[in-house]
Design an enzyme around this catalytic site. Structure first.
Site: not given
Length: 535
Positions: A158, A213
């Site tokens: 990430d 996301d």
């Protein structure tokens, strides 16, 4: 991955798939399950083991899903030496026990980190254990622990901590990759930067996120697909644009947001992930998904598109009104079988009329609906279908005669300096523009020799002399360097206004694939809409 690849070939055999000696199969997109969408940081040893067991029990392993990926939330603390320890309450028996359980089921195990110092869960979910849990400053230490000691096969990296510190994406991910390779070069890596990071990503990772996301609502599906519609040039050769973990299976409110999807929306979601060759990571609780969702996830005909040995991503050949038509070769390059998606993201039904010549077919074709597993008969002239709101038809088209393409859209081009990070206001980009072919152009080309657009597979059956007509805008005071198979000519008379214009020049093509480049080494080039070829 070997077993996953063999499963893909087995699925393709149902569709008469084949490759040639000149077209070696590449590593297909990764398939599996990931913990974040259903559990966020609230994971545990029992949850992960149970989901792995269900992967086998529900036949998903046999369908080709191989990875069980543990996302954010497994972190406990770093000791005085900097070594990471797993969360004592969530994983009381340690991570190695969980990895061994996954491996003993014949599956692969995935893990998570952040390229910076803090994880996303430490910010979005206030999980204090994620503070300082990122890999930044612990690259060698964490690589040895995760892939040497614990034995993980995959890692999602990430960028919340990296973004917070303002770190350079290419430097961080490259450095992490190098440290992982010292321990195990076979580890699969996913870059989770929430936007297409740049062409360098292919040197580092097997896949890279291209959007923020996902959520379990249609507007989110539409957003993610929209981010990937014009990135086909960057996928292939075993590397893929990642459209995020799927929200198939969420029919109600989900932990990642959204009220859930309808059956029509689920079918469009999964079908588009398949034809666009995204990694397929199930995100729901496997115990709670419906029989219809399970059947969809195991659809062999859709999975064959995703796992096709050519490893191609579908690209847009028509955008009229609200609808999009996407197409890609399957089974054999320039063969007589292609996959087609009719995608309707709008709030109303959409009628499609697609000339078969736009799909590079002449004469009659056979059409099969891969979602519904039914033949739609033969079509001549044009493919006509109505697709409901929030829907997509995923089709297999088989014809008798494949023809040369005559139109090459700018949005199909490979742009070596392209990224979607938004850091440079004058960076080359794909830009919507009404009135142009496909409603899209490529702007901000040129300014340096490396900033060009390249079409790598301009096809001519027999080769010879052609007329190339380039359609462009913003031509006033600019010039265009046009290179065909290394032969360059400079087009200087591009008009005295910035309206939509054309210029036609003779070019010579060789039989087979040709390479066309457009740019301007030391000044801006015009914005390119498309080019057409005629004998």
């Amino acid at each position: 991955m070997k077993k996953q690849f063999l499963m893909a070939l087995a699925s393709l055999s149902l569709l008469g798939g084949r490759t040639t000696a000149q077209e070696p199969a590449c590593k297909p997109p990764l398939m599996g399950w990931s913990s974040w969408n259903a559990y966020r940081v609230n994971i545990s040893e029992d949850i992960i083991k149970h989901q792995a067991d269900l992967m086998v029990e529900k036949g998903l392993k046999d369908a080709g899903y191989r990875f069980i990926n543990i996302d954010d939330g497994f972190f406990g603390y770093r000791d005085e030496t900097g070594k990471m320890h797993e969360h004592a309450q969530r994983f009381p028996n340690g991570m190695k026990v969980v990895v061994d359980h996954i491996h003993n089921l014949g599956l692969k195990a995935g893990i998570y980190t952040d390229a910076g110092n803090n994880t996303c869960g430490s910010m979005s979910d206030q999980d204090k254990a994620g503070i300082g849990a990122g890999i930044y400053g612990h690259e060698a230490q964490d690589a040895q622990l995760y892939f040497g000691d614990w034995g993980f096969d995959f890692i999602k990296i990430d960028y919340c901590g990296g973004s917070y510190l303002g770190l350079n994406e290419r430097d961080r991910y490259t450095d992490i990759r190098q440290h992982i390779d010292i321990v195990n070069r076979q580890v699969a890596l996913n870059i989770c930067r929430w936007a297409y990071p740049g062409t360098w990503a292919k040197e580092v990772a097997g896949s890279w996120r291209i959007s923020g996301d996902i959520q379990a609502r249609w507007e989110s599906i539409k957003y993610v697909v929209g981010k990937n519609l014009y990135l086909s040039a960057y996928a292939g050769d075993g590397h893929y644009n990642d459209m995020d973990m799927m929200v198939v299976g969420f029919r109600e409110a989900s932990p990642v947001g959204g009220e859930g999807l309808t059956q029509t929306e689920e079918e469009a979601h999964f079908g588009l992930w398949c034809i666009m060759s995204s990694p397929l990571l199930i995100g729901c609780n496997l115990e709670k998904m419906s029989d219809a969702t399970l059947e969809l996830l195991k659809n062999k005909e859709l999975l064959a598109l995703n796992q096709d040995p050519l490893g191609l991503q579908a690209y847009v050949v028509q955008h009229e009104n609200e609808g999009y038509v996407l197409v890609k070769d399957i089974e054999q390059k320039r063969g007589k079988v292609r996959a087609v998606a009719l995608y309707n993201p709008s709030e109303q039904p959409c009628s499609f009329t697609v000339p078969l010549t736009d799909l590079e077919f002449e004469g009659t074709v056979k059409v099969r609906d891969l979602v519904k597993h039914r033949d739609l008969g033969k079509v001549d002239g044009a493919l006509k279908q109505e697709v409901p709101a929030h829907g997509a038809m995923i089709l297999r088209i088989e014809g008798k005669k494949r023809i040369e393409p005559t139109v090459y859209e700018a949005e199909w081009a490979y742009l070596p300096l392209f990224d979607d990070l938004g850091k440079n206001p004058n960076a080359v980009r794909y830009t919507p523009q009404e009135g142009t072919s496909g409603k899209m152009i490529v702007g901000y080309l040129g300014g340096q020799p490396e900033n060009y657009a390249e079409w790598k597979e301009v096809y001519s059956e027999k080769g010879g002399q052609y007329r190339m007509t380039v359609q462009y805008t913003q031509g006033a005071g600019r010039q265009l360097e046009l290179t065909v198979n290394g032969e360059k000519q400079v087009l200087k008379q591009l008009g005295d206004d910035n309206g939509l214009r054309t210029v036609t020049v003779p070019v010579t093509l060789k039989p087979g694939y040709n390479t066309v480049r457009m740019g301007n080494s030391y000044n801006w080039a015009p914005d390119i809409d498309c080019f057409t070829l005629s004998k």
